[in-house]
Design a protein around this motif. Sequence first.
Motif, PDB file in Angstrom:
ATOM      1  N   MET A 199      12.435  61.377 103.346  1.00 53.40           N
ATOM      2  CA  MET A 199      12.318  60.019 102.803  1.00 53.40           C
ATOM      3  C   MET A 199      13.279  59.072 103.513  1.00 53.40           C
ATOM      4  SD  MET A 199      10.587  58.097 100.967  1.00 53.40           S
ATOM      5  CE  MET A 199       9.625  59.224  99.998  1.00 53.40           C
ATOM      6  N   LYS A 200      14.471  59.561 103.829  1.00 53.20           N
ATOM      7  CA  LYS A 200      15.439  58.735 104.548  1.00 53.20           C
ATOM      8  C   LYS A 200      14.899  58.396 105.939  1.00 53.20           C
ATOM      9  CE  LYS A 200      19.523  60.569 105.235  1.00 53.20           C
ATOM     10  NZ  LYS A 200      20.932  60.944 105.421  1.00 53.20           N
ATOM     11  N   THR A 256      12.174  55.800 105.623  1.00 55.30           N
ATOM     12  CA  THR A 256      12.763  54.495 105.331  1.00 55.30           C
ATOM     13  C   THR A 256      13.357  53.862 106.584  1.00 55.30           C
ATOM     14  OG1 THR A 256      13.258  55.240 103.093  1.00 55.30           O
ATOM     15  CG2 THR A 256      14.419  53.267 103.863  1.00 55.30           C
TER      16      THR A 256
END
Length: 162
Positions: free
Chosen positions: A3-4, A7
């Motif tokens: 997810m990082k 993003t």
Amino acid sequence: MPMKKFTFTAIFIALNVVLSSIVVIPLGPVKAAPIQHLINVLCAVFVGPWFGLAQALISSILRITFGTGSVFAFPGSMIGVLLASGFYHYRKHIFMAAVGEIIGTGIIGSILCIPLAWVLGFGDVAIKPLMLAFVVSSVIGAIISYMILMILKRRGILQRYL
């Protein structure tokens, strides 16, 4: 962890598309953007080769769609981010990511654009000016990204996000 990376990749795409419309080195059908190279080096450090490759592909598509890029963005940006990532992950040194970007985009990417120019009917695009535009653009972007990353590293910010 993914997810990082998603993003960061989305942020890098947005920055690339918006800022690439501001600083462009035009050479006939080529629109070299130092911001693309800056983002490629940041991607090499923050998200690695595959997310970086996705960023380069999506950014190139969007830049072409908005008229701030050309089809020549594909070979340069994609090879540049892969080589920058490879060099960075091999040596774990920011300088190597910058060098990988310059070699990948500035030299290899510009050479691969020559046959693309001929196929698209831009046979009059001279080899030396084309390569010069790609090298100058990639050096500018790589130097700026190197300075940004070194500032982040010295302040301890970079380690928090890696």
